[in-house]
Design an enzyme around this catalytic site. Sequence first.
Site, PDB file in Angstrom:
ATOM      1  N   ASP A  75      15.387  31.846 -46.278  1.00 52.51           N
ATOM      2  CA  ASP A  75      15.307  31.370 -44.900  1.00 52.51           C
ATOM      3  C   ASP A  75      15.211  32.525 -43.916  1.00 52.51           C
ATOM      4  O   ASP A  75      15.414  33.688 -44.277  1.00 52.51           O
ATOM      5  CB  ASP A  75      16.508  30.461 -44.558  1.00 52.51           C
ATOM      6  N   ASN A 134      29.553  23.698 -44.851  1.00 54.60           N
ATOM      7  CA  ASN A 134      29.256  22.257 -44.777  1.00 54.60           C
ATOM      8  C   ASN A 134      28.428  21.788 -45.986  1.00 54.60           C
ATOM      9  O   ASN A 134      27.913  20.680 -45.999  1.00 54.60           O
ATOM     10  CB  ASN A 134      28.512  21.926 -43.474  1.00 54.60           C
TER      11      ASN A 134
HETATM   12  C1  F6R Z   1      21.333  32.469 -46.285  1.00 55.06           C
HETATM   13  C2  F6R Z   1      21.527  31.120 -46.819  1.00 55.06           C
HETATM   14  C3  F6R Z   1      22.763  30.370 -46.477  1.00 55.06           C
HETATM   15  C4  F6R Z   1      24.028  31.090 -46.944  1.00 55.06           C
HETATM   16  C5  F6R Z   1      25.277  30.288 -46.622  1.00 55.06           C
HETATM   17  C6  F6R Z   1      26.534  31.052 -46.984  1.00 55.06           C
HETATM   18  O1  F6R Z   1      20.087  32.983 -46.713  1.00 55.06           O
HETATM   19  O2  F6R Z   1      20.685  30.617 -47.495  1.00 55.06           O
HETATM   20  O3  F6R Z   1      22.704  29.099 -47.066  1.00 55.06           O
HETATM   21  O4  F6R Z   1      23.947  31.308 -48.326  1.00 55.06           O
HETATM   22  O5  F6R Z   1      25.297  29.972 -45.267  1.00 55.06           O
HETATM   23  O6  F6R Z   1      26.656  32.151 -46.132  1.00 55.06           O
HETATM   24  P1  F6R Z   1      27.752  33.267 -46.393  1.00 55.06           P
HETATM   25  O7  F6R Z   1      27.388  33.940 -47.668  1.00 55.06           O
HETATM   26  O8  F6R Z   1      27.635  34.194 -45.225  1.00 55.06           O
HETATM   27  O9  F6R Z   1      29.061  32.562 -46.494  1.00 55.06           O
END
Ligand code: F6R
Length: 233
Positions: A75, A134
């Site tokens: 993303d 979430n």
């Molecule tokens: C980022 C992504 C998100 C993160 C998720 C967890 O490329 O795809 O889905 O993996 O928001 O984020 P963290 O690792 O910062 O807790």
Amino acid sequence: MLEINKCKDYQEMSDAVADKVEKQLLKKSEYCLSDNTWCDDSRFILPTGSTPIGLYKELVNRDLDWSDAITYNLDEYLDNTIHEQSYFHFMNENLFKHINIDEDNIWFPYDIAVWPDKEYGENVDLCLLGIGSNGHIAFNEPGSSFESKTRVVDLTEQTIQDNSRFFPSIDDVPTKAITMGLKPIMSSKKIILMANGKHKKDILHKALYGEITEDVPASILQTHTNVGVFYCD
Ligand code: F6R
């Protein structure tokens, strides 16, 4: 099928997932050596966020050969004023600028226009994922269709709140992103989901053992044939 691995700490989790990435990188080159005919590349889907930072550090330390690798990021924010917080910048700082990947082999979802008739990041060898508080994977927020494709999405209040730690203030967090859809993610041959910290425990449990529902996008992983989960408290 889910194979669930509890790791003793963040380093153990990062090492274990680095082993899988290394194995995939070597697998393709061994295959190329034993079969002189045609060499396929190792294709990866990669996440950003705090979870994979230790993994990328470990991969950089291992000094692996990425010359035949192709990567698709999950993303990117839709806001070209936030260079330092962009996911491209994150990937460059944490991984790409330290390894020998060919920059033509690095793809982001806004490159989707390059393949008008093909799904971005389809059928990769190994897809690495984090999980949002979430239950989102990539930016497929709760309510995303299990059939979703790569597309522009509005981020939820929860995700904007979670991501505000990387910005000067919550008002600076972009509210839109472009994300790989759940359908292409699920077309990966193997998926690894990483989760780090007590605050992810409940949502991880819900995703792995709860109802398979679009309200918890990560629950779709229960229907994939080859998923490894690596988590630590
Ligand atoms: C980022 C992504 C998100 C993160 C998720 C967890 O490329 O795809 O889905 O993996 O928001 O984020 P963290 O690792 O910062 O807790």
